[in-house]
Design a protein around this motif. Structure first.
Motif, PDB file in Angstrom:
ATOM      1  N   ILE A 227       1.677  -7.367  -8.012  1.00 45.00           N
ATOM      2  CA  ILE A 227       2.657  -6.287  -8.015  1.00 45.00           C
ATOM      3  C   ILE A 227       2.279  -5.293  -6.915  1.00 45.00           C
ATOM      4  O   ILE A 227       1.215  -4.686  -6.947  1.00 45.00           O
ATOM      5  CB  ILE A 227       2.711  -5.577  -9.377  1.00 45.00           C
ATOM      6  CG1 ILE A 227       3.085  -6.578 -10.478  1.00 45.00           C
ATOM      7  CG2 ILE A 227       3.692  -4.416  -9.329  1.00 45.00           C
ATOM      8  CD1 ILE A 227       4.443  -7.210 -10.315  1.00 45.00           C
ATOM      9  N   SER A 322       7.587  -7.289  -7.165  1.00 46.95           N
ATOM     10  CA  SER A 322       7.012  -8.619  -7.381  1.00 46.95           C
ATOM     11  C   SER A 322       7.163  -9.430  -6.097  1.00 46.95           C
ATOM     12  O   SER A 322       7.984  -9.094  -5.245  1.00 46.95           O
ATOM     13  CB  SER A 322       7.703  -9.325  -8.546  1.00 46.95           C
ATOM     14  OG  SER A 322       9.023  -9.707  -8.180  1.00 46.95           O
ATOM     15  N   VAL A 328       9.279  -9.305 -14.161  1.00 47.52           N
ATOM     16  CA  VAL A 328       8.189  -9.906 -14.927  1.00 47.52           C
ATOM     17  C   VAL A 328       8.282  -9.348 -16.341  1.00 47.52           C
ATOM     18  O   VAL A 328       7.994  -8.165 -16.574  1.00 47.52           O
ATOM     19  CB  VAL A 328       6.812  -9.584 -14.311  1.00 47.52           C
ATOM     20  CG1 VAL A 328       5.699 -10.224 -15.136  1.00 47.52           C
ATOM     21  CG2 VAL A 328       6.744 -10.058 -12.862  1.00 47.52           C
ATOM     22  N   GLY A 340       7.626  -5.344 -12.201  1.00 50.55           N
ATOM     23  CA  GLY A 340       8.187  -6.129 -11.107  1.00 50.55           C
ATOM     24  C   GLY A 340       9.676  -5.943 -10.904  1.00 50.55           C
ATOM     25  O   GLY A 340      10.364  -6.864 -10.433  1.00 50.55           O
ATOM     26  N   SER A 342      11.251  -4.156  -8.726  1.00 51.73           N
ATOM     27  CA  SER A 342      11.509  -4.345  -7.294  1.00 51.73           C
ATOM     28  C   SER A 342      12.714  -3.572  -6.764  1.00 51.73           C
ATOM     29  O   SER A 342      13.387  -4.012  -5.831  1.00 51.73           O
ATOM     30  CB  SER A 342      11.675  -5.846  -6.995  1.00 51.73           C
ATOM     31  OG  SER A 342      10.561  -6.582  -7.460  1.00 51.73           O
TER      32      SER A 342
END
Length: 371
Positions: A227, A322, A328, A340, A342
Motif C-alpha cells: 500500500i 494498491s 483490499v 487500497g 486508491s
C-alpha cells in the motif's frame, strides 16, 4: 486501565467514509458497534474529508461498472433513510485518450447504461468551462456526492439505532491477537486507556492499515499488498460560470489523468489522479509541492478555461494506493481489513459498508478484493 469483553460488539477502527458506512451497515443488521477514531469527528487528516466527491459509472472494467450500479441503488436508499439528497445529478464527462474513452463507452453499453459520445467541439459548446481533446463521452447517472454530509448521515443513522458507541479523539495503541479474538487497546486524548476484547475488529483505516495491522495479518499468513500512501494536492479554482455549467469530469490525458468537479461555494476542484509524494500519514506537513502546484495551475489554464487558474486554494488529502488500484477487503480470523481504495473508493461507500459488514459477520470475501 479498565477491561471489557463485549463478545457481541464489533470494534470498527476509523470513522472515515468506509468506517462510517460499515458502522451503519452493521447496526442496520442489529449488530453492536464500537467505532473509534483517532481524530475529531469530521476531521481533515485522511482521505474522506471535504464537501464533494465524484459519483460516476465511467469504468472500462465491467465488474466495477456493475458495482457502481449497486452502489447507486444503495446511495438512493440512504437518501431515503435520511430524507435528504446526497448526489446532485450533474452528469459526468470523460475525454482524452481514445482507447480509454472507447473502452468506457463499450463497458457502459454492455451494462445498458445510457451515454452519449461527442466531438470535442460539441462538448465545448455544451460545457464551455472545459477544453476537450480526443474522444468524449458523457453519462447522466453521474454527479456530485455531498461527501461530508454522507459521512455524517452514516454516523447519525448508526447512532439512532442505539447499537453504536462512537468515540472520537481515541487512538488504537495496541492490537493483541488471541487466535479467535483480539484485544484492542484504546487511548483517549486525556490519556485514559481501555482494553476491549472482541471476536470482530474491522480496520477501516485506509492509509494506516500497513502499520496498524500489517504485522498481525502476516502472522496469520496473509500479507497486505504494498500500500503506497501518497499526499494529493488538488485545488479549488474560482469559477467564471454558473454552478449548473459544471459536470464532473475526468481527462484521460497523456501523462497524469485529471479529475474535476464543482464544490458549490468553494470553486471547481481539479487534481491529478496519479501523482503525489509518498508520506507517513501521521507525519505530514500538508504543504503543496511547489512544482506540482505550478504544474496543476498550468494544466487548469489550458484545459479549464471556465475558472481563474491564478487563484487556487490548495487541499491536502491521502491516497492509500494498491498496486493495481483494486480495493483490499478481506478477513483473517477476527480481523477484517479495508484499504487500497486508491482515490476512487468514495463513490462505493454504502456498498463497501455492506461488503465489510458481510465479512465481519461471517460472509465470504469478494474474490477480486481478497488477500
Amino acid at each position: 486501565m479498565s477491561t471489557s469483553t463485549p463478545a457481541t460488539t464489533h470494534v470498527v477502527i476509523g470513522a472515515g467514509v468506509v468506517g462510517a458506512a460499515t458502522a451503519y451497515a452493521l447496526t442496520a443488521r442489529g449488530e453492536r458497534v464500537l467505532l473509534v477514531e483517532q481524530h475529531e469527528r469530521g476531521h481533515h487528516n485522511g482521505s474522506s474529508h471535504g464537501a464533494t466527491r465524484i459519483f460516476r459509472q465511467g469504468y472500462a472494467d465491467a465488474e466495477y461498472v456493475a458495482l457502481t450500479t449497486r452502489a447507486l441503488e444503495l446511495w438512493e436508499a440512504l437518501e431515503a433513510a435520511g430524507d435528504t439528497t446526497l448526489i446532485d445529478r450533474t452528469g459526468a464527462v470523460d475525454h482524452g485518450r481514445p482507447e480509454v474513452v472507447d473502452a468506457i463507452a463499450a463497458a457502459l453499453s454492455d451494462a445498458g447504461i445510457p451515454h452519449e459520445t461527442l466531438t470535442p467541439d460539441e462538448a465545448a459548446a455544451r460545457w464551455p468551462g472545459i477544453a476537450f481533446e480526443g474522444h468524449v463521452l458523457t453519462h447522466d447517472t453521474a454527479g456530485r456526492i455531498h461527501s461530508a454530509e454522507a459521512i455524517e448521515l452514516f454516523l447519525t443513522l448508526a447512532e439512532r439505532t442505539g447499537l453504536a458507541d462512537l468515540r472520537f479523539d481515541t487512538r488504537v495503541t495496541g492490537v493483541q491477537d488471541h487466535g479467535d479474538a483480539v484485544t484492542v487497546t484504546l487511548t483517549a486524548a486525556a490519556g485514559d486507556t481501555e482494553a476491549v476484547r472482541t471476536a470482530s475488529v474491522v480496520a477501516a483505516v485506509g492509509s494506516w492499515a500497513p502499520t496498524l495491522i500489517g504485522d498481525l495479518l502476516a502472522e496469520r499468513g496473509a500479507r497486505l499488498p504494498a500500500i503506497r500512501v501518497t499526499q494529493k494536492q488538488p485545488a479549488h479554482f474560482p469559477s467564471h460560470l454558473p454552478d449548473e455549467a459544471w459536470p464532473s469530469f475526468v481527462h484521460w490525458a497523456d501523462g497524469d489523468d485529471v479529475y474535476g468537479l464543482l464544490t458549490p461555494g468553494e470553486g471547481v476542484k481539479v487534481g491529478f489522479h496519479g501523482t503525489g509524494p509518498v508520506v507517513d500519514p501521521d507525519h505530514r506537513d500538508f504543504t503543496p509541492v511547489p512544482a506540482e502546484a505550478a504544474r496543476l495551475q498550468a494544466y487548469v489554464e489550458r484545459f479549464v478555461p471556465g475558472v481563474d487558474a491564478s487563484k487556487p486554494t490548495f487541499i491536502s488529502c491521502l491516497y492509500d494506493n494498491s498496486p493495481d488500484e483494486d480495493f483490499v477487503i478481506d478477513r483473517r480470523g477476527p480481523v477484517t481489513v479495508a484499504t487500497g481504495f486508491s482515490g476512487h473508493g468514495f463513490k462505493f461507500a454504502p456498498l463497501l459498508g455492506d461488503m465489510i459488514a458481510d465479512l465481519a459477520t461471517g460472509g465470504a470475501p469478494h474474490p477480486r478484493f481478497s488477500l
